[in-house]
Design a protein around this motif. Sequence first.
Motif, PDB file in Angstrom:
ATOM      1  N   THR A 115     -10.908 -99.322 106.127  1.00 36.65           N
ATOM      2  CA  THR A 115     -12.284 -99.722 105.841  1.00 36.65           C
ATOM      3  C   THR A 115     -13.095 -98.474 105.516  1.00 36.65           C
ATOM      4  O   THR A 115     -12.963 -97.462 106.206  1.00 36.65           O
ATOM      5  N   ARG A 128      -2.394 -99.314 104.212  1.00 36.67           N
ATOM      6  CA  ARG A 128      -2.125-100.666 104.732  1.00 36.67           C
ATOM      7  C   ARG A 128      -0.690-100.808 105.219  1.00 36.67           C
ATOM      8  O   ARG A 128      -0.353-101.765 105.907  1.00 36.67           O
ATOM      9  N   LEU A 171      -6.071 -96.507 100.022  1.00 39.22           N
ATOM     10  CA  LEU A 171      -6.249 -97.655 100.926  1.00 39.22           C
ATOM     11  C   LEU A 171      -4.973 -98.506 100.950  1.00 39.22           C
ATOM     12  O   LEU A 171      -4.551 -99.001 102.000  1.00 39.22           O
ATOM     13  N   GLU A 172      -4.367 -98.639  99.779  1.00 39.30           N
ATOM     14  CA  GLU A 172      -3.119 -99.418  99.680  1.00 39.30           C
ATOM     15  C   GLU A 172      -2.019 -98.766 100.543  1.00 39.30           C
ATOM     16  O   GLU A 172      -1.322 -99.433 101.303  1.00 39.30           O
ATOM     17  N   ARG A 213      -9.131 -93.497  95.529  1.00 40.99           N
ATOM     18  CA  ARG A 213      -9.454 -94.035  96.847  1.00 40.99           C
ATOM     19  C   ARG A 213      -8.774 -95.389  97.072  1.00 40.99           C
ATOM     20  O   ARG A 213      -8.183 -95.631  98.120  1.00 40.99           O
ATOM     21  N   GLU A 214      -8.817 -96.253  96.064  1.00 38.83           N
ATOM     22  CA  GLU A 214      -8.203 -97.583  96.222  1.00 38.83           C
ATOM     23  C   GLU A 214      -6.705 -97.469  96.493  1.00 38.83           C
ATOM     24  O   GLU A 214      -6.140 -98.203  97.296  1.00 38.83           O
ATOM     25  N   GLN A 215      -6.063 -96.542  95.792  1.00 40.39           N
ATOM     26  CA  GLN A 215      -4.618 -96.373  96.004  1.00 40.39           C
ATOM     27  C   GLN A 215      -4.329 -95.868  97.415  1.00 40.39           C
ATOM     28  O   GLN A 215      -3.371 -96.288  98.056  1.00 40.39           O
ATOM     29  N   ASP A 272     -12.527 -93.435  92.131  1.00 42.26           N
ATOM     30  CA  ASP A 272     -12.431 -94.802  92.655  1.00 42.26           C
ATOM     31  C   ASP A 272     -10.978 -95.253  92.733  1.00 42.26           C
ATOM     32  O   ASP A 272     -10.546 -95.836  93.727  1.00 42.26           O
ATOM     33  N   VAL A 273     -10.226 -94.977  91.678  1.00 38.28           N
ATOM     34  CA  VAL A 273      -8.808 -95.364  91.651  1.00 38.28           C
ATOM     35  C   VAL A 273      -8.057 -94.629  92.749  1.00 38.28           C
ATOM     36  O   VAL A 273      -7.266 -95.205  93.504  1.00 38.28           O
TER      37      VAL A 273
END
Length: 470
Positions: free
Chosen positions: A115, A32, A28-29, A24-26, A21-22
């Motif tokens: 997304t 951006r 996404l950052e 993937r979130e990173q 999860d971490v």
Amino acid sequence: MTNTAPAAATAAIERARAERDVTREQLLEFLRIPSVSTKPEHAGDCRAAADWLAGQLLEAGLDGVSVLETGGHPVVYGEWLHAGADAQTVLVYGHYDVQPPEPNEEWTTPPFEPTVRDGAIYARGAADDKGQLWIHVAALRAMLAEGGTLPVNVKLIFEGEEESGSEHLDAFVAREAERLACDVVVVSDTHMLSAERPSIVASLRGMAYCEIEVRGPAYDLHSGTFGGAVRNPAEALVNLLAACKNEEGHITIPGFYDDVIEPTVEERRQMLEIGFDDAEFRRDAGVEKTWGELGWTVYEQIGARPTFEINGMWSGYTGDGAKTVLPGVANAKVSMRLVADQDWDRISASLETYLQDMARDMRGIESVQVTKLHGGRPVLVDTSHPAMQAASRALEQTFGVAPVYTREGGSIPVVATFTTELQAPTVLMGFGLPDDRLHSPNEKFALRQLELGIETSIAFWHEFAATAGA
Ligand code: BES
Ligand code: ZN
């Protein structure tokens, strides 16, 4: 993993799974940040992406992390060299820059607002190459966090100009050859045959990219007052470009094929055996019929033959409605994909000579100018290198199927430079999929590929370490 995997690899893989999860979130950052290298207005974003990445390398536990100047967008560097002088040294290369996202209106969700849907991350750069370089950072982070050590020495170099031709990178690699010295380079910036069929890329095409400008009248004219008696540069440009390829898809620039090494009968047989799926290719391309050089299969047209493509053309009025105008100037961007042993400088010169020779006989044209924008050499990988076998085993352990070697139609300009400047072979171990829509609207990267990519990367370091002294 099979039970041949060392305990350290298994433990690191477990940790990587727990950290999904971490991770993937990173990513996404990272996605951006609109690090479009070809557009000057995004220079600040390219630097922001480099700084962000450097911060992540530090957090992953790498040493010597720095953002190095190149004269263009910077290079991010990091290393971990505590495996010992006898251990193998691997250089990981990737690129944090991305292609322009246009046409923006064709994206289902905005290109720089990543997304997650249907098991994939949608964003510009998701597969090419932020998501893929992230695989190695996440793998190294998990290994260092788990065991505090790596089985090989590792160096990482992430550039910011790949999508615009790696203009400053060759000089950088030559200058920094000592810092970058390694036994092998690993690049994840290509795709596999399919989610079930892992593959390693054995060849990449080279590139010659040129811009053409045809000038006629000193300014745009009324197409009634002047049309019929003044030569139209847009029409001249179309004629010039049309003369570069015939109806059989054969390129007609004199000397264009002189240095092309034709595949042997045996190589052509091997290409057939890959089992390339033409129907799937047509689906991915969104076409009902393919079209290419006569006498070659689709897979050969991409993997073994050079091309001449018009990338863009502009002239006169292209806005809404009608404007009766005879343009003063017409432009085109063209790219030629090259195969061994074609030389991009020579090919660009052949194009220029050919167009200039034709232009001389075109009455009413003021000038034709051909500007070389960038180039890159084609690559043929030595598949017998122990690192290839290590990559092959790592892919088989993770995906459950042994990979095949494929020929790729895309280009990664610096790979040939690694061969000549560092005398190191490159393992092109990509985790993208053919329908990732690189350079198109709605680019994506499947989460499964990200996750299995990380596990393959961990397995690879151990497999390659085991070949030391081999
Ligand atoms: N990741 C691609 C290379 C690639 C494309 C691999 C398609 C596999 C399939 C890379 O980032 C890229 O697009 N390179 C450019 C290089 C060019 C600007 C010299 C390319 O191939 O157009
Ligand atoms: Zn790429």
